[in-house]
Design a protein around this motif. Structure first.
Motif, PDB file in Angstrom:
ATOM      1  N   TYR A 192     -34.686 -34.555 -24.057  1.00 20.48           N
ATOM      2  CA  TYR A 192     -35.275 -35.763 -24.637  1.00 20.48           C
ATOM      3  C   TYR A 192     -36.790 -35.718 -24.451  1.00 20.48           C
ATOM      4  O   TYR A 192     -37.300 -35.020 -23.576  1.00 20.48           O
ATOM      5  CB  TYR A 192     -34.731 -37.019 -23.949  1.00 20.48           C
ATOM      6  CG  TYR A 192     -33.238 -37.179 -24.047  1.00 20.48           C
ATOM      7  CD1 TYR A 192     -32.657 -37.888 -25.100  1.00 20.48           C
ATOM      8  CD2 TYR A 192     -32.396 -36.619 -23.085  1.00 20.48           C
ATOM      9  CE1 TYR A 192     -31.282 -38.034 -25.192  1.00 20.48           C
ATOM     10  CE2 TYR A 192     -31.019 -36.754 -23.181  1.00 20.48           C
ATOM     11  CZ  TYR A 192     -30.463 -37.464 -24.230  1.00 20.48           C
ATOM     12  OH  TYR A 192     -29.100 -37.608 -24.317  1.00 20.48           O
ATOM     13  N   THR A 193     -37.501 -36.481 -25.290  1.00 19.93           N
ATOM     14  CA  THR A 193     -38.945 -36.626 -25.129  1.00 19.93           C
ATOM     15  C   THR A 193     -39.319 -38.083 -25.391  1.00 19.93           C
ATOM     16  O   THR A 193     -38.450 -38.949 -25.576  1.00 19.93           O
ATOM     17  CB  THR A 193     -39.707 -35.674 -26.073  1.00 19.93           C
ATOM     18  OG1 THR A 193     -41.097 -35.749 -25.769  1.00 19.93           O
ATOM     19  CG2 THR A 193     -39.483 -36.026 -27.544  1.00 19.93           C
ATOM     20  N   LYS A 194     -40.576 -38.411 -25.407  1.00 25.06           N
ATOM     21  CA  LYS A 194     -41.042 -39.773 -25.652  1.00 25.06           C
ATOM     22  C   LYS A 194     -40.951 -40.081 -27.145  1.00 25.06           C
ATOM     23  O   LYS A 194     -41.064 -39.171 -27.972  1.00 25.06           O
ATOM     24  CB  LYS A 194     -42.490 -39.921 -25.164  1.00 25.06           C
ATOM     25  CG  LYS A 194     -42.663 -39.574 -23.697  1.00 25.06           C
ATOM     26  CD  LYS A 194     -44.121 -39.656 -23.320  1.00 25.06           C
ATOM     27  CE  LYS A 194     -44.343 -39.219 -21.876  1.00 25.06           C
ATOM     28  NZ  LYS A 194     -44.042 -37.780 -21.672  1.00 25.06           N
ATOM     29  N   ALA A 196     -39.183 -43.333 -24.883  1.00 24.04           N
ATOM     30  CA  ALA A 196     -37.928 -43.471 -24.145  1.00 24.04           C
ATOM     31  C   ALA A 196     -36.914 -44.296 -24.924  1.00 24.04           C
ATOM     32  O   ALA A 196     -35.705 -44.150 -24.740  1.00 24.04           O
ATOM     33  CB  ALA A 196     -38.194 -44.108 -22.774  1.00 24.04           C
ATOM     34  N   TRP A 198     -36.016 -45.306 -28.931  1.00 23.99           N
ATOM     35  CA  TRP A 198     -36.318 -44.982 -30.323  1.00 23.99           C
ATOM     36  C   TRP A 198     -35.311 -45.652 -31.235  1.00 23.99           C
ATOM     37  O   TRP A 198     -34.090 -45.555 -31.021  1.00 23.99           O
ATOM     38  CB  TRP A 198     -36.272 -43.471 -30.525  1.00 23.99           C
ATOM     39  CG  TRP A 198     -36.338 -43.018 -31.953  1.00 23.99           C
ATOM     40  CD1 TRP A 198     -37.329 -43.271 -32.845  1.00 23.99           C
ATOM     41  CD2 TRP A 198     -35.358 -42.246 -32.669  1.00 23.99           C
ATOM     42  NE1 TRP A 198     -37.055 -42.693 -34.062  1.00 23.99           N
ATOM     43  CE2 TRP A 198     -35.840 -42.053 -33.985  1.00 23.99           C
ATOM     44  CE3 TRP A 198     -34.128 -41.691 -32.313  1.00 23.99           C
ATOM     45  CZ2 TRP A 198     -35.125 -41.344 -34.942  1.00 23.99           C
ATOM     46  CZ3 TRP A 198     -33.416 -40.975 -33.263  1.00 23.99           C
ATOM     47  CH2 TRP A 198     -33.921 -40.812 -34.581  1.00 23.99           C
ATOM     48  N   ARG A 206     -31.822 -46.143 -29.799  1.00 25.50           N
ATOM     49  CA  ARG A 206     -31.279 -45.013 -29.054  1.00 25.50           C
ATOM     50  C   ARG A 206     -32.208 -44.739 -27.871  1.00 25.50           C
ATOM     51  O   ARG A 206     -33.377 -44.402 -28.044  1.00 25.50           O
ATOM     52  CB  ARG A 206     -31.161 -43.778 -29.956  1.00 25.50           C
ATOM     53  CG  ARG A 206     -30.331 -44.041 -31.201  1.00 25.50           C
ATOM     54  CD  ARG A 206     -30.272 -42.863 -32.143  1.00 25.50           C
ATOM     55  NE  ARG A 206     -29.640 -43.225 -33.398  1.00 25.50           N
ATOM     56  CZ  ARG A 206     -28.325 -43.237 -33.610  1.00 25.50           C
ATOM     57  NH1 ARG A 206     -27.503 -42.892 -32.628  1.00 25.50           N
ATOM     58  NH2 ARG A 206     -27.832 -43.585 -34.783  1.00 25.50           N
ATOM     59  N   ASP A 207     -31.649 -44.911 -26.669  1.00 20.44           N
ATOM     60  CA  ASP A 207     -32.447 -44.814 -25.441  1.00 20.44           C
ATOM     61  C   ASP A 207     -32.185 -43.521 -24.699  1.00 20.44           C
ATOM     62  O   ASP A 207     -31.069 -42.988 -24.705  1.00 20.44           O
ATOM     63  CB  ASP A 207     -32.152 -46.002 -24.515  1.00 20.44           C
ATOM     64  CG  ASP A 207     -32.524 -47.335 -25.144  1.00 20.44           C
ATOM     65  OD1 ASP A 207     -33.477 -47.343 -25.952  1.00 20.44           O
ATOM     66  OD2 ASP A 207     -31.859 -48.346 -24.839  1.00 20.44           O
ATOM     67  N   VAL A 208     -33.218 -43.025 -24.043  1.00 21.59           N
ATOM     68  CA  VAL A 208     -33.080 -41.879 -23.156  1.00 21.59           C
ATOM     69  C   VAL A 208     -32.202 -42.304 -21.977  1.00 21.59           C
ATOM     70  O   VAL A 208     -32.290 -43.439 -21.506  1.00 21.59           O
ATOM     71  CB  VAL A 208     -34.482 -41.447 -22.656  1.00 21.59           C
ATOM     72  CG1 VAL A 208     -34.374 -40.473 -21.494  1.00 21.59           C
ATOM     73  CG2 VAL A 208     -35.284 -40.847 -23.796  1.00 21.59           C
TER      74      VAL A 208
END
Length: 252
Positions: A192-194, A196, A198, A206-208
């Motif tokens: 995952y990336t930034k 956190a 989206w 949709r969260d990390v």
């Protein structure tokens, strides 16, 4: 590392001028040389193939051009302190060869000199392999998978990238290799990336995974290990070979 490629389509290897492989060549980490097999023919049509003895479909690559090509490339090798020529490993991409794995890439990356020989048509006359072996040349047949390509060039592109990226100095951050898929025998965990959080085009937020935001490195390592095991069990159970799955004894 020195890499020679013998092929009837040198232009097929143009992508090796790009990205990290191209940079490694410019930085002098890899000496990559291309050789056109047709340069070692002596008829006006530069013929490298003929019909198979015993009948059958397709054409087979003739031994004479290959013998001349290998003689020329081998003679260009550097000499050791005792005067002996450096011994290369000659690799023939071949669907009948041993599977090319991450472990094979690691082993090949430690070789000072590789020669790739790209077959075409129905393949190369078997006597070429026998001849090289009788000359004391190390030979390996490597397969990308259980399927057939038109020639060895695509396989050489894949193998070269897998091998050269492991050569010290090629990757900017060598630690990035450590947790990649297959390096530990498992598939890599989800990445995952930034940002956190989206919101995708379908309107779903949709969260990390929260653990990755915790800053708790031990918990993050444990989560990644469990996800690697789960992903491997789902997609490539053949790689587990008795490994314990998350929740089973010995999985922590």
């Amino acid at each position: 590392m020195r890499i020679d490629v013998i092929t009837i389509f040198p232009e097929y290897l143009a992508p090796l001028e790009l990205s990290l492989i191209g940079k490694a060549r410019k930085d002098g980490l890899v000496d990559l040389r291309l050789h056109n097999l047709r340069d070692y023919t002596h008829d006006r049509h530069h013929t490298v193939d003929d019909t198979p003895v015993g009948g059958g479909a397709g054409m087979v690559m003739k031994p004479e051009p290959w013998a001349e090509a290998f003689a020329d490339v081998l003679a260009s090798g550097e000499r050791e302190s005792d005067g002996a020529l450096t011994s290369p490993l000659v690799i023939f991409p071949n669907p009948a060869g041993e599977p090319f794995t991450q472990r094979a890439a690691e082993q090949r990356s430690e070789e000072p000199w590789l020669i790739f020989a790209c077959g075409r048509y129905e393949g190369i006359d078997e006597r070429v392999y026998e001849y090289l072996g009788d000359q004391g040349v190390r030979v390996a047949l490597s397969s990308l998978g259980d399927y057939v390509l038109n020639g060895g060039e695509v396989a050489v592109l894949a193998m070269t990238e897998a091998i050269v990226r492991l050569v010290p100095g090629v990757l900017g951050n060598p630690e990035s290799i450590v947790e990649e898929s297959h390096t530990s025998g498992l598939l890599e965990y989800p990445l995952y990336t930034k940002p956190a959080s989206w919101t995708s085009p379908d309107g779903v937020q949709r969260d990390v995974p929260e653990v990755l935001l915790s800053g708790h490195h031990a918990r993050i390592d444990e989560w990644r290990r469990e996800r690697s095991l789960e992903r491997t069990a789902e997609r490539r159970p053949d790689l587990l070979e008795g490994r314990a799955l998350p929740g089973e004894a010995g999985s922590r």
